[in-house]
Scaffold this motif. Sequence first.
Motif, PDB file in Angstrom:
ATOM      1  N   UNK A 165      58.376  35.122  49.717  1.00  0.00           N
ATOM      2  CA  UNK A 165      57.561  34.792  50.653  1.00  0.00           C
ATOM      3  C   UNK A 165      57.680  33.549  50.086  1.00  0.00           C
ATOM      4  N   UNK A 166      58.639  33.386  49.017  1.00  0.00           N
ATOM      5  CA  UNK A 166      59.381  32.037  48.164  1.00  0.00           C
ATOM      6  C   UNK A 166      58.854  31.707  47.213  1.00  0.00           C
ATOM      7  N   UNK A 167      58.213  32.311  46.533  1.00  0.00           N
ATOM      8  CA  UNK A 167      56.804  32.622  45.341  1.00  0.00           C
ATOM      9  C   UNK A 167      57.285  31.410  44.792  1.00  0.00           C
ATOM     10  N   UNK A 168      57.225  30.328  44.231  1.00  0.00           N
ATOM     11  CA  UNK A 168      57.785  30.354  42.703  1.00  0.00           C
ATOM     12  C   UNK A 168      57.063  30.697  41.789  1.00  0.00           C
ATOM     13  N   UNK A 169      56.071  30.702  40.756  1.00  0.00           N
ATOM     14  CA  UNK A 169      55.436  32.098  40.558  1.00  0.00           C
ATOM     15  C   UNK A 169      54.740  32.780  41.398  1.00  0.00           C
ATOM     16  N   UNK A 170      54.449  34.024  40.208  1.00  0.00           N
ATOM     17  CA  UNK A 170      52.938  35.171  40.923  1.00  0.00           C
ATOM     18  C   UNK A 170      52.596  36.162  39.808  1.00  0.00           C
ATOM     19  N   UNK A 171      51.525  36.100  39.956  1.00  0.00           N
ATOM     20  CA  UNK A 171      50.843  36.836  38.910  1.00  0.00           C
ATOM     21  C   UNK A 171      49.754  38.009  39.436  1.00  0.00           C
ATOM     22  N   UNK A 172      50.010  39.392  39.174  1.00  0.00           N
ATOM     23  CA  UNK A 172      48.798  40.163  39.252  1.00  0.00           C
ATOM     24  C   UNK A 172      48.027  40.333  39.073  1.00  0.00           C
ATOM     25  N   UNK A 173      46.839  40.008  39.070  1.00  0.00           N
ATOM     26  CA  UNK A 173      45.612  39.967  39.409  1.00  0.00           C
ATOM     27  C   UNK A 173      44.491  41.477  39.503  1.00  0.00           C
ATOM     28  N   UNK A 174      44.965  42.313  40.253  1.00  0.00           N
ATOM     29  CA  UNK A 174      44.016  43.396  39.655  1.00  0.00           C
ATOM     30  C   UNK A 174      44.901  44.692  40.250  1.00  0.00           C
ATOM     31  N   UNK A 175      45.022  45.618  40.139  1.00  0.00           N
ATOM     32  CA  UNK A 175      46.247  46.867  40.217  1.00  0.00           C
ATOM     33  C   UNK A 175      44.764  48.010  41.150  1.00  0.00           C
ATOM     34  N   UNK A 176      44.857  48.283  42.176  1.00  0.00           N
ATOM     35  CA  UNK A 176      43.570  49.386  42.781  1.00  0.00           C
ATOM     36  C   UNK A 176      44.476  50.393  43.550  1.00  0.00           C
ATOM     37  N   UNK A 177      43.944  51.419  43.716  1.00  0.00           N
ATOM     38  CA  UNK A 177      44.599  53.184  44.558  1.00  0.00           C
ATOM     39  C   UNK A 177      44.717  53.030  45.379  1.00  0.00           C
ATOM     40  N   UNK A 178      43.850  52.225  46.610  1.00  0.00           N
ATOM     41  CA  UNK A 178      44.450  52.119  47.618  1.00  0.00           C
ATOM     42  C   UNK A 178      44.594  51.179  48.609  1.00  0.00           C
ATOM     43  N   UNK A 179      44.985  50.733  49.571  1.00  0.00           N
ATOM     44  CA  UNK A 179      45.513  49.294  50.497  1.00  0.00           C
ATOM     45  C   UNK A 179      43.793  48.726  50.543  1.00  0.00           C
ATOM     46  N   UNK A 180      42.236  49.346  50.921  1.00  0.00           N
ATOM     47  CA  UNK A 180      41.164  49.581  51.565  1.00  0.00           C
ATOM     48  C   UNK A 180      40.791  48.569  50.556  1.00  0.00           C
TER      49      UNK A 180
END
Length: 264
Positions: A132-147
């Motif tokens: 995506x060409x992101x300069x920075x990124x951070x995870x907010x949540x980790x969930x067990x499925x795509x839904x």
Amino acid sequence: MQYQGVLTKMQTEWGNPIQYYLVFEDGFINMNQLLNNDIELNFEGYQCLNCHKKKKIYRQGFCYDCFYGSPAVGDWIMKPELSTAHLGIQDRDLAYEEKVQLQPHIVYLAGSSEIKVGVTRKTQVPTRWIDQGASQAIAVVEVPNRYLAGITEVALKSHYSDKTNWRKMLQNEVETLDLIAEKHKIAALLPEEVQEYFYSQKEDLYELHYPVLEYPKKVTSLNLDKTPHFRGKLMGIKGQYLLFEDGTVFNIRSYEGYVVTLSL
């Protein structure tokens, strides 16, 4: 020296700067080594990434028939909230959909032009952010499925964009961001069934550095269908774009399935 093959998105390797590789059937090129050199591109034809027939590419590297038949490009790819494998409901191929949808997914904030929210499989961190060409990124949540990732993204889209302004990204017009502070504003915005997955303690902020000698002042997209021959000096790589000295930019991801000859 010449290389010929079917375009697929560049493979990447984490580093400072990020390393980019254009992979063909009979070899690969480290694109970083081509910076400040002339490259010649010639469009030769098409080859569907799914059926491998020499059929015109419709979308995402697939011919028309494969785009509307393959489970790899179902609507839930772009709209993860439409995922149904967790309910045992098939879209096109339940076995494939279970494999992809029923695995850990990350909802994240990224800065590529302004702050955007997005979804990716955990196995695609940090590749998704690089693409995506992101300069920075951070995870907010980790969930067990795509839904669950999808409904989280939908809830956050009223507060953050889910699109990147590609022109600003390529010109490096990126807002000054405090993604850690933004992340902590999000906790109250999450759907109830996702609250338990919030990364309250983890503050892994990724900073991404791209191999760019000079950012363009203005950008013009190269369209291989209209301009089947192009020559220019490579000045940078960001996201899945090649940046040339004259302001031409070429999105390799948009031309997956195109057969090209690359001359150095």
